[in-house]
Design a protein around this motif. Sequence first.
Motif, PDB file in Angstrom:
ATOM      1  N   ALA A  19       0.769  -1.376  -0.252  1.00 27.15           N
ATOM      2  CA  ALA A  19       0.254   0.181  -0.032  1.00 27.15           C
ATOM      3  C   ALA A  19       0.932   1.630  -0.239  1.00 27.15           C
ATOM      4  O   ALA A  19       0.254   2.206  -0.270  1.00 27.15           O
ATOM      5  CB  ALA A  19      -0.983   0.197   1.143  1.00 27.15           C
ATOM      6  N   PRO A  38      -5.960   9.108  -6.264  1.00 25.55           N
ATOM      7  CA  PRO A  38      -7.176   8.499  -6.959  1.00 25.55           C
ATOM      8  C   PRO A  38      -7.822   7.472  -5.108  1.00 25.55           C
ATOM      9  O   PRO A  38      -7.233   7.022  -4.038  1.00 25.55           O
ATOM     10  CB  PRO A  38      -6.550   7.557  -7.822  1.00 25.55           C
ATOM     11  N   GLY A  42      -3.537   4.829  -0.894  1.00 29.37           N
ATOM     12  CA  GLY A  42      -2.579   4.583  -0.277  1.00 29.37           C
ATOM     13  C   GLY A  42      -2.918   6.449   0.891  1.00 29.37           C
ATOM     14  O   GLY A  42      -2.116   6.348   2.032  1.00 29.37           O
ATOM     15  N   LYS A  43      -3.573   7.101   0.394  1.00 25.90           N
ATOM     16  CA  LYS A  43      -3.709   7.779   1.315  1.00 25.90           C
ATOM     17  C   LYS A  43      -4.412   7.940   2.777  1.00 25.90           C
ATOM     18  O   LYS A  43      -3.037   8.322   3.442  1.00 25.90           O
ATOM     19  CB  LYS A  43      -4.737   9.094   0.859  1.00 25.90           C
ATOM     20  N   SER A  44      -4.940   7.960   2.618  1.00 24.05           N
ATOM     21  CA  SER A  44      -5.871   6.689   4.326  1.00 24.05           C
ATOM     22  C   SER A  44      -4.413   6.242   5.300  1.00 24.05           C
ATOM     23  O   SER A  44      -3.713   6.046   6.225  1.00 24.05           O
ATOM     24  CB  SER A  44      -6.674   6.145   4.098  1.00 24.05           C
ATOM     25  N   THR A  45      -4.357   5.334   4.473  1.00 26.02           N
ATOM     26  CA  THR A  45      -2.586   4.624   4.755  1.00 26.02           C
ATOM     27  C   THR A  45      -1.337   4.883   5.729  1.00 26.02           C
ATOM     28  O   THR A  45      -1.148   5.415   6.718  1.00 26.02           O
ATOM     29  CB  THR A  45      -2.347   3.261   3.898  1.00 26.02           C
TER      30      THR A  45
HETATM   31  P1  ADP Z   1      -6.905   5.761  -0.469  1.00 25.57           P
HETATM   32  O1  ADP Z   1      -7.071   6.242   1.087  1.00 25.57           O
HETATM   33  O2  ADP Z   1      -5.676   6.941  -1.122  1.00 25.57           O
HETATM   34  O3  ADP Z   1      -8.585   5.159  -0.745  1.00 25.57           O
HETATM   35  P2  ADP Z   1      -6.143   3.634   1.291  1.00 25.57           P
HETATM   36  O4  ADP Z   1      -4.798   3.568   2.065  1.00 25.57           O
HETATM   37  O5  ADP Z   1      -7.019   2.959   1.763  1.00 25.57           O
HETATM   38  O6  ADP Z   1      -6.186   4.172  -0.075  1.00 25.57           O
HETATM   39  O7  ADP Z   1      -5.521   1.705   0.153  1.00 25.57           O
HETATM   40  C1  ADP Z   1      -5.280   1.250  -0.056  1.00 25.57           C
HETATM   41  C2  ADP Z   1      -3.980   0.875  -0.649  1.00 25.57           C
HETATM   42  O8  ADP Z   1      -4.402  -0.638   0.415  1.00 25.57           O
HETATM   43  C3  ADP Z   1      -5.387  -0.583  -1.486  1.00 25.57           C
HETATM   44  O9  ADP Z   1      -5.886  -1.346  -2.315  1.00 25.57           O
HETATM   45  C4  ADP Z   1      -6.414  -0.947  -0.566  1.00 25.57           C
HETATM   46  O10 ADP Z   1      -7.140  -2.650  -0.867  1.00 25.57           O
HETATM   47  C5  ADP Z   1      -5.711  -1.620   0.609  1.00 25.57           C
HETATM   48  N1  ADP Z   1      -5.520  -1.691   2.554  1.00 25.57           N
HETATM   49  C6  ADP Z   1      -6.290  -0.552   2.890  1.00 25.57           C
HETATM   50  N2  ADP Z   1      -5.970  -1.510   4.288  1.00 25.57           N
HETATM   51  C7  ADP Z   1      -6.141  -3.001   4.120  1.00 25.57           C
HETATM   52  C8  ADP Z   1      -6.074  -4.235   4.480  1.00 25.57           C
HETATM   53  N3  ADP Z   1      -6.012  -3.739   5.999  1.00 25.57           N
HETATM   54  N4  ADP Z   1      -5.365  -5.131   4.532  1.00 25.57           N
HETATM   55  C9  ADP Z   1      -5.565  -5.059   3.681  1.00 25.57           C
HETATM   56  N5  ADP Z   1      -5.021  -4.420   2.152  1.00 25.57           N
HETATM   57  C10 ADP Z   1      -5.772  -3.035   2.929  1.00 25.57           C
END
Ligand code: ADP
Length: 230
Positions: A19, A38, A42-45
């Motif tokens: 991510a 988009p 990975g923004k939230s992560t």
């Molecule tokens: P955004 O905030 O930009 O929409 P996220 O950070 O939510 O993106 O997600 C980034 C990527 O990591 C995505 O492909 C998402 O499916 C994946 N992802 C997020 N959380 C998890 C998790 N707990 N386990 C596995 N994959 C995850």
Amino acid sequence: MPLIQARNVNKVFPNGCHALKDVSLDVQRGEVVVIIGPSGSGKSTFLRTLNQLETITSGGIFVDQVDLTDKRTDINVVREEVGMVFQAFNLFPHKTALGNVMLAPMKVLKQSKAEAQKTAESLLERVGLADRMGNYPSRLSGGQQQRVAIARSLAMKPKVLLFDEPTSALDPEMVGEVLDVMKELAKEGMTMVVVTHEMGFAQEVADRVVFMEDGELVLEETPERFFHSD
Ligand code: ADP
Ligand code: ADP
């Protein structure tokens, strides 16, 4: 020294999803950084790694020179210093606006009830809710609830506030009142990292705009350059 230093951060989830790929970012004190990109980029992560809601696989994150990946670092202290406002405000339904804002300062900062109340009242005034302090969340609009959530984060006196799509769950007519509070905080010098789709906010308030794509931080620009790159 930057308040936040993220260095070559990688995050691989247990399911193999990579991510975050070598994400590096400095955030200076008083700076407002807006992260766009988009869905799924990975923004939230990334935001969640900045207060260790998400651990990282490799790399380094320093907040005020404290190494968040060091096992000796007290994560509870980190979470006090790095406040977070979520898309869903998650207020306690059985507590009033005032009660919600007083809770953490009393429980975590061990403030007296009187002290916590004084702080909470002034924060609720600051977010424009002086006349709503006694309301339960069910008696507040979404915009008002999110402003309570911002006051609740501020009550912990964080060094930086992270916002994860703070207006995405709101009805359109309530977005402005939340963005106004955030603008005011920015003006007062609060350090902020904001994930949002509100391009107007990015253009008007951000000191820097960061664009993420497929787990990578691909572009870092001033809003002037980002929005007028022709
Ligand atoms: P955004 O905030 O930009 O929409 P996220 O950070 O939510 O993106 O997600 C980034 C990527 O990591 C995505 O492909 C998402 O499916 C994946 N992802 C997020 N959380 C998890 C998790 N707990 N386990 C596995 N994959 C995850
Ligand atoms: P957002 O983009 O706002 O983070 P998502 O719908 O991507 O929202 O994710 C919602 C929750 O599901 C998050 O807690 C995230 O960590 C988790 N998640 C996202 N993608 C995955 C995935 N592939 N596997 C497991 N958990 C995931």
